[in-house]
Each structure stands twice: as C-alpha cells, then as structure tokens.
Design a protein around this motif. Structure first.
Motif, PDB file in Angstrom:
ATOM      1  N   LEU A 112       0.810  -1.228   0.000  1.00 46.76           N
ATOM      2  CA  LEU A 112       0.000   0.000   0.000  1.00 46.76           C
ATOM      3  C   LEU A 112       0.842   1.276   0.000  1.00 46.76           C
ATOM      4  O   LEU A 112       0.292   2.382   0.013  1.00 46.76           O
ATOM      5  N   ARG A 113       2.153   1.149  -0.014  1.00 51.66           N
ATOM      6  CA  ARG A 113       3.000   2.347  -0.020  1.00 51.66           C
ATOM      7  C   ARG A 113       2.687   3.201  -1.251  1.00 51.66           C
ATOM      8  O   ARG A 113       2.649   2.671  -2.378  1.00 51.66           O
ATOM      9  N   PRO A 114       2.500   4.499  -1.067  1.00 52.29           N
ATOM     10  CA  PRO A 114       2.320   5.357  -2.243  1.00 52.29           C
ATOM     11  C   PRO A 114       3.631   5.509  -3.012  1.00 52.29           C
ATOM     12  O   PRO A 114       4.709   5.346  -2.440  1.00 52.29           O
ATOM     13  N   GLY A 115       3.526   5.814  -4.288  1.00 49.33           N
ATOM     14  CA  GLY A 115       4.717   5.979  -5.122  1.00 49.33           C
ATOM     15  C   GLY A 115       5.256   4.628  -5.557  1.00 49.33           C
ATOM     16  O   GLY A 115       4.671   3.581  -5.287  1.00 49.33           O
ATOM     17  N   HIS A 116       6.385   4.679  -6.253  1.00 49.03           N
ATOM     18  CA  HIS A 116       7.051   3.453  -6.693  1.00 49.03           C
ATOM     19  C   HIS A 116       8.048   3.072  -5.612  1.00 49.03           C
ATOM     20  O   HIS A 116       9.152   3.610  -5.553  1.00 49.03           O
ATOM     21  N   ASP A 117       7.612   2.162  -4.758  1.00 48.01           N
ATOM     22  CA  ASP A 117       8.416   1.791  -3.596  1.00 48.01           C
ATOM     23  C   ASP A 117       9.742   1.167  -4.016  1.00 48.01           C
ATOM     24  O   ASP A 117       9.804   0.342  -4.922  1.00 48.01           O
ATOM     25  N   THR A 118      10.778   1.537  -3.321  1.00 47.08           N
ATOM     26  CA  THR A 118      12.138   1.084  -3.612  1.00 47.08           C
ATOM     27  C   THR A 118      12.772   0.601  -2.320  1.00 47.08           C
ATOM     28  O   THR A 118      12.929   1.385  -1.384  1.00 47.08           O
ATOM     29  N   ARG A 119      13.087  -0.663  -2.230  1.00 46.96           N
ATOM     30  CA  ARG A 119      13.711  -1.175  -0.993  1.00 46.96           C
ATOM     31  C   ARG A 119      15.180  -0.738  -0.924  1.00 46.96           C
ATOM     32  O   ARG A 119      15.928  -0.947  -1.878  1.00 46.96           O
ATOM     33  N   LEU A 120      15.544  -0.133   0.199  1.00 46.27           N
ATOM     34  CA  LEU A 120      16.927   0.318   0.395  1.00 46.27           C
ATOM     35  C   LEU A 120      17.698  -0.587   1.351  1.00 46.27           C
ATOM     36  O   LEU A 120      18.806  -0.259   1.765  1.00 46.27           O
ATOM     37  N   GLU A 121      17.116  -1.722   1.701  1.00 47.03           N
ATOM     38  CA  GLU A 121      17.732  -2.556   2.738  1.00 47.03           C
ATOM     39  C   GLU A 121      19.077  -3.142   2.339  1.00 47.03           C
ATOM     40  O   GLU A 121      19.869  -3.503   3.196  1.00 47.03           O
ATOM     41  N   SER A 225       6.780  14.717   8.573  1.00 47.81           N
ATOM     42  CA  SER A 225       6.995  13.504   7.757  1.00 47.81           C
ATOM     43  C   SER A 225       5.691  12.725   7.598  1.00 47.81           C
ATOM     44  O   SER A 225       5.366  12.236   6.516  1.00 47.81           O
ATOM     45  N   LEU A 226       4.962  12.622   8.708  1.00 47.26           N
ATOM     46  CA  LEU A 226       3.678  11.923   8.682  1.00 47.26           C
ATOM     47  C   LEU A 226       2.713  12.620   7.719  1.00 47.26           C
ATOM     48  O   LEU A 226       2.017  11.973   6.925  1.00 47.26           O
ATOM     49  N   GLN A 227       2.710  13.939   7.756  1.00 47.86           N
ATOM     50  CA  GLN A 227       1.857  14.700   6.825  1.00 47.86           C
ATOM     51  C   GLN A 227       2.269  14.426   5.381  1.00 47.86           C
ATOM     52  O   GLN A 227       1.418  14.292   4.505  1.00 47.86           O
ATOM     53  N   ALA A 228       3.579  14.371   5.159  1.00 47.40           N
ATOM     54  CA  ALA A 228       4.073  14.109   3.796  1.00 47.40           C
ATOM     55  C   ALA A 228       3.554  12.760   3.303  1.00 47.40           C
ATOM     56  O   ALA A 228       3.055  12.643   2.179  1.00 47.40           O
ATOM     57  N   LEU A 229       3.641  11.753   4.166  1.00 49.54           N
ATOM     58  CA  LEU A 229       3.148  10.422   3.800  1.00 49.54           C
ATOM     59  C   LEU A 229       1.656  10.461   3.464  1.00 49.54           C
ATOM     60  O   LEU A 229       1.209   9.896   2.459  1.00 49.54           O
ATOM     61  N   PHE A 230       0.893  11.158   4.297  1.00 47.54           N
ATOM     62  CA  PHE A 230      -0.556  11.176   4.063  1.00 47.54           C
ATOM     63  C   PHE A 230      -0.930  11.989   2.821  1.00 47.54           C
ATOM     64  O   PHE A 230      -1.912  11.655   2.152  1.00 47.54           O
ATOM     65  N   GLU A 231      -0.123  12.995   2.483  1.00 53.33           N
ATOM     66  CA  GLU A 231      -0.369  13.719   1.223  1.00 53.33           C
ATOM     67  C   GLU A 231      -0.169  12.784   0.026  1.00 53.33           C
ATOM     68  O   GLU A 231      -0.947  12.809  -0.923  1.00 53.33           O
ATOM     69  N   LEU A 232       0.848  11.938   0.096  1.00 58.04           N
ATOM     70  CA  LEU A 232       1.081  11.003  -1.021  1.00 58.04           C
ATOM     71  C   LEU A 232      -0.013   9.941  -1.076  1.00 58.04           C
ATOM     72  O   LEU A 232      -0.418   9.514  -2.156  1.00 58.04           O
ATOM     73  N   ARG A 233      -0.495   9.536   0.104  1.00 57.43           N
ATOM     74  CA  ARG A 233      -1.568   8.531   0.104  1.00 57.43           C
ATOM     75  C   ARG A 233      -2.836   9.078  -0.563  1.00 57.43           C
ATOM     76  O   ARG A 233      -3.575   8.317  -1.188  1.00 57.43           O
ATOM     77  N   LYS A 234      -3.060  10.386  -0.409  1.00 60.17           N
ATOM     78  CA  LYS A 234      -4.260  10.980  -1.024  1.00 60.17           C
ATOM     79  C   LYS A 234      -4.228  10.848  -2.543  1.00 60.17           C
ATOM     80  O   LYS A 234      -5.271  10.812  -3.194  1.00 60.17           O
ATOM     81  N   LEU A 235      -3.030  10.824  -3.113  1.00 61.38           N
ATOM     82  CA  LEU A 235      -2.908  10.769  -4.573  1.00 61.38           C
ATOM     83  C   LEU A 235      -3.092   9.354  -5.117  1.00 61.38           C
ATOM     84  O   LEU A 235      -3.268   9.144  -6.321  1.00 61.38           O
ATOM     85  N   GLN A 236      -3.029   8.368  -4.236  1.00 60.19           N
ATOM     86  CA  GLN A 236      -2.933   6.983  -4.678  1.00 60.19           C
ATOM     87  C   GLN A 236      -4.268   6.436  -5.182  1.00 60.19           C
ATOM     88  O   GLN A 236      -5.296   6.587  -4.536  1.00 60.19           O
ATOM     89  N   THR A 237      -4.223   5.754  -6.333  1.00 62.87           N
ATOM     90  CA  THR A 237      -5.426   5.115  -6.881  1.00 62.87           C
ATOM     91  C   THR A 237      -5.422   3.628  -6.537  1.00 62.87           C
ATOM     92  O   THR A 237      -4.395   3.076  -6.127  1.00 62.87           O
ATOM     93  N   PHE A 238      -6.563   2.977  -6.779  1.00 56.85           N
ATOM     94  CA  PHE A 238      -6.642   1.538  -6.515  1.00 56.85           C
ATOM     95  C   PHE A 238      -5.703   0.764  -7.440  1.00 56.85           C
ATOM     96  O   PHE A 238      -5.036  -0.195  -7.027  1.00 56.85           O
ATOM     97  N   ALA A 239      -5.629   1.223  -8.707  1.00 51.16           N
ATOM     98  CA  ALA A 239      -4.711   0.559  -9.653  1.00 51.16           C
ATOM     99  C   ALA A 239      -3.275   0.639  -9.133  1.00 51.16           C
ATOM    100  O   ALA A 239      -2.494  -0.310  -9.267  1.00 51.16           O
TER     101      ALA A 239
END
Ligand code: ZN
Length: 592
Positions: A112-121, A225-239
């Motif tokens: 469910l992460r917004p954006g194109h998630d990239t693992r940095l581990e 930071s939390l606000q930033a995350l929630f702003e990106l979540r608002k943009l996210q579509t189901f696709a």
C-alpha cells in the motif's frame, strides 16, 4: 482442506505458470509443440543442483521434478508420464533451498506504499542508496513518485561518513532529477526529499529543510513527515495499490521469500485511534482489496496468508466479536488464506492485562482461533504468557481439556524472553517467532536479542520472520546474517553467545515455519507431495569459503518458484564466473 478440487483463477494461472517455467530454457513453449497432448501433463525438472531439501535427514539432492504445483519426484527419475511435456532447467551446480516462509511481516502495508516503492535494505552507503533510487527511477515514467518508506535505517548506509544522515536534497536531485522522491524512515520518519518533492510538499504546507530533511517530531502525532506520507496517500489510486502489491511480491521473490504471514496494520482514525503509526496504519475495511483483486485475477506470485490485527478501546471488543462470528479461521486456498488473529488482540497498543486484551484473548480462545501477539520489552512477555495461562486454565476448568494447547498461539519477536517463560509457553503448546532485521537495523548492546540459542535449547517451536517492512528489513539473508553473526548494521557485535549455525538458522525460515502456518504437511521442505516452492541462490550460502559471514546479507535469488510457477528469473543473466568456477571445481572432484 488440503486438496481443493474446484478450479480457481489462481489454479488456472498456476497451471499456465508451468508453461512460463518451460519458456525459460527453450524459445518454444511446451504448448507450441503439441498443445492438446501436454495439457495437464506439463512438468519441470531441475537438474544438476545442490538442492537442500531441509527434510528430517537433511538430504541434499541433485534433481527435482515439479508437476501440478508440487514436487512429484525428489532425486529420482520417474513421477512423470511423458518426457515430451517435461522441460529441464540445468542448475549447473547452483544451491537451492525451499521457498522462504516469513512467518510475521507486513507485506500488505508494503503493497500500500504510495509511489514506486524502492527497498533500500541492501544499500551499504549513501552512494548505493542513491544508485538504487536512480535505477528504480529509470524504469518509471518521469514525474511519478519514487519512494522508499520504512525497512531501512540511516545506521546501515551512512557508516563511512561516521554520521547517521539521509542523502541531501542536492544528492537526491542529482541522482533522481526527473521524479519527486521521498525517503522515509520507520513508521513516522524523519524523511528526506529532492527538489521536485520539496516543491510539492511546500505547496501542501509541509516544512522541508534546505537540505531536503523533513522532521518526524512529534513522534506520536502529526509531524511533517507523517503529513508528507498522508499527502502522497491521497494521490494513490486503486490501480496503484494493486501495482504496489505486485512490486512488493516481486521484491520478495527476488530475495527468495515465497510465503508471507501478514500481521496487519493499525486502523486509521475513524476507529478512535490517531494516525500515529504512519507507515504502519491502513484503512482496515479496504486494506485487503488489492490482495483480493490480484487473487481473483490469478496474479498473486507469493502466498499471502492473513492474520487480522485488532485494536479497540471498548472492553466488550465488538469488532473482534464480529470478526470471530462472521469469518472462518484457517480458511482460503493456499495462495490467499485467513489464518488467525494477530499481532494484536483487541488491546490498544497492547497493554497486557487491560480489559480489552483480556476479554479479546478469551474470545479468541473460546472461538478456537490461532492467536499471535508481539513482545518487545523486558517484561511484557511475562504478562502475556501468564495471561494466556489463566485463560487456558479457565477453559480446562469448563471442561475443554485442551484449553489453548492445540491452537498454536505464537509470541513474536521476544527479544528478552527467559528459559522459564519459554517452558511455560511450550507447555501451552505455543511457539515463538524470532527476527533479525529489526535488531540489525537499530539494535545495540542494550537492545539486542532474541536469544536464539536459548530458544533452541528450550525445545519450543520456533520459526523466523522479518517483521518487515517498517522497522525491519524483508530480505531473509539480512535476517539470517544477524542470526549467524549477532552483528548490527554498524558492525557491532550485540548478540554474542546467542548465534546459530547457518543451517540451523535457515531451518527456522523453512522447515520449522510450516508449523506456524498450520501447514507443515504442505510447505517448508522439498519433499514429494509438498508444494513446489523453491529458491535457487545467487551463491552457496552454506559454503563459508565462498560466502563469508559478512556477505551472507548479499545472498539473493536467481530463480524463485512458487507452486511450480517461476515468479523470479535471473538465471541466465546471473550465469556468472562464480558458478562457472564452482561447476568446474565440482567436475574436477574438488571440494564438493
Ligand atoms: Zn509485526
């Protein structure tokens, strides 16, 4: 329960997957030869491998035959009807192991992460982190978000600088000039962004430093930071959520994870809780839509099993009651399955001993469900295990002589558990889920454990998990690195005296984890009749000469098979000098 006859979309897709596997080694797919003749007879044979079955005898075999999603023959010819329909993959001496089972993680949240998630581990420096982000951006249309939310720590890739810091805005803008970027630590940040990201966040009233740094404080609340995350979540579509879950599964397959037991997320605000858990929070009514949709489309490439996480303030725990009344436990097929309740049982943030937790736990016991809680502190495990004992005794007194002893209740993480409490939990029929990545990322001398050796000596059921991907990594090889070395990401030895051998460590991630899914008859080892879940490794994990302890964390998959279907394939690309040399050595009778 074991053999479902009904044809599901997943079943059909898996059958098609065998064809995909066949396409690996020949330009002509099986179907093209004689379509009708081979229907239902398609098979794949892996040969010339060092295949560690992890069975009871620790057998290492050279070949396996896969048919109808299962291992049809292990190290013997036969088990197939028609060679014309069987494709052969030559492993040229490579090491293979059973598909890795992660018995406690948060793959749904990762999806469910917004954006194109990239693992940095896997990044060990700022440079490697930037390279990883740039490589991800190269495959994504300009303007779309490149994000890395949770699952890494500054401790891990900023060692050479001597300071734990994020990449700067300048560095991020240079590495990823055409996409906005958010690199975000843990649940609530802090985080960092590039020039395009800064412009976006500032237009939403979020404070970003000149160096791209976005603060986390206040930690439990509404930090920028939390606000930033929630702003990106608002943009996210189901696709995009569906694409996110597919990306998450693709990453898992690339590090050899074939099965997840998901442990849920914290509910959004409407439940009476604040959105204080950032990356670990989701809409509990909609969070599983993407996994269900992909299941229906036959696009699940990992097994995803579900525990339902419950937190509520009402001591009567109405939500949990509704769940137990209206849902089937341990139900689904073995690609998508509901297992039990966890990793919270009604108690908000799990204050053990409080009323919702006690009542909720009692309800779960009476309903006969599997239950899982987590233990983080030096005392909480005592309250939990003693509480479970009390409820067990109540049930016995009422005439239910098994109490909870057949329900396989699990305590997760247990960094500070003692022999006394391991025995108590063992006597209740319970098990412990152990992890490594969390301590590797942020552990130190005081925040260490779990005591792998003590757990092993207790004889209790134990299995490995990552608890990824907010506060921990997903890669089993990073988790195994910690089990084997006891070292954190800074290279400090923090778990001395509690390490395990490589084989014992891997057993916790494979054979021993079958029990945690109530599925030891179907997964965890490479044996005839079990599901064909298998990983071919980039290097020989078992060979200390070739893979030093330090390099365990770099191991990954070159070929991952789930239910007989190839879901990750780098076999040809990785036909490298390492394996060619090992192959020659073997044929000269060296070492192997
Ligand atoms: Zn967890």
């Amino acid at each position: 329960m074991l053999h479902r006859q009904r044809s599901t979309p997943v079943r059909r897709a898996l059958a098609a997957g065998v064809l995909l596997a066949a396409g690996l080694v020949a330009a002509t797919p099986v179907a093209a030869r004689d379509d009708r003749h081979c229907v239902g007879k398609e098979a794949v044979r892996l040969v010339n491998g060092r295949i560690h079955t992890m069975d009871k005898r620790d057998s290492v075999v050279r070949s396996v035959l896969i048919k109808n999603g299962r291992f049809a023959a292990v190290d013997r010819h036969g088990g197939h009807d028609d060679d014309r329909c069987t494709k052969t993959i030559d492993l040229r001496g490579r090491t293979a192991v059973p598909g890795i089972i992660d018995n406690h993680n948060h793959i749904i949240l990762l999806g469910l992460r917004p954006g194109h998630d990239t693992r940095l581990e896997n990044a060990n420096s700022i440079r490697e982190a930037l390279d990883t982000l740039a490589a991800r951006a190269a495959g994504v249309r300009g303007g779309e978000w490149i994000t890395s939310i949770g699952g890494f720590s500054r401790n891990q890739f900023f060692l050479k600088d001597g300071v734990a810091r994020f990449p700067t805005l300048q560095e991020l803008s240079k590495a990823v000039p055409n996409h906005p970027v958010l690199v975000y630590e843990s649940f609530n940040g802090p985080s960092a962004t590039n020039a395009l990201g800064k412009a976006f966040f500032e237009s939403r009233g979020i404070k970003v430093g000149a160096d791209g740094f976005i603060d986390a404080a206040p930690f439990f609340g509404t930090g920028p930071s939390l606000q930033a995350l929630f702003e990106l979540r608002k943009l996210q579509t189901f696709a995009e959520q569906k694409r996110g879950l597919r990306d998450a599964m693709a990453y898992a397959a690339s590090v050899g994870v074939t099965t997840h037991l998901d442990q849920g997320g914290f509910p959004f605000k409407d439940s009476g809780f604040d959105n204080t858990d950032g990356a670990a929070s989701f809409d509990r009514y909609r969070a599983f839509d993407s996994v269900q949709a992909l299941y229906q489309e036959g696009k699940l490439t990992n097994r995803i099993w579900i525990n339902f996480l419950h937190v509520e303030t009402d001591p009567a725990t109405p939500e949990l009651q509704a769940r137990l009344r209206n849902t089937f436990p341990d139900f689904g097929d073995d690609m998508l399955r509901v297992l039990g309740i966890g990793e919270f049982t009604a108690g908000p943030f799990f204050l053990p001993g409080n009323e919702p937790w006690q009542n909720g736990t009692r309800l779960v016991a009476r309903a006969g469900w599997r239950n899982e809680n987590h233990s983080l502190s030096a005392t909480d495990f005592k309250t939990i295990i003693d509480g479970w004992q009390t409820i067990h005794d109540e049930l016995v007194k009422e005439g239910n002589t098994d109490g909870i002893s057949k329900l396989r209740w699990v305590l997760a993480h247990v960094p500070f558990i003692t022999p006394e409490y391991l025995t108590k939990l063992k006597n209740l029929g319970g098990g412990v889920s152990l992890l490594g990545g969390w301590r590797w990322l942020t552990g130190d001398a005081a925040n260490n454990g779990p005591p792998f050796r003590t757990v092993r000596e207790s004889g209790i059921r134990a299995g490995m998990s990552s608890d990824g991907m907010q506060i921990s990594t997903m890669s089993p090889w990073i988790n195994l690195y910690y089990v084997v070395t006891g070292k954190n990401a800074k290279g400090e030895l923090i778990n001395a005296g509690q390490t395990l051998s490589r084989k014992d460590a891997l057993r916790l991630y494979t054979a021993d984890n079958g029990w945690f899914l109530n599925a030891e008859d179907r997964v965890g080892t490479i044996e005839e009749g079990k599901y064909a879940d298998l990983v071919v490794l980039s290097e020989d994990y078992f060979d200390r000469h070739d893979v030093s302890d330090e390099r365990i964390k770099d191991v990954h998959s070159v070929l991952t098979i789930v239910h007989g279907k190839v879901v990750h394939d780098d076999l040809d690309r990785k036909r490298n000098k390492y394996w060619d040399r090992k192959w020659r050595d073997e044929h000269r009778g060296n070492r192997w």
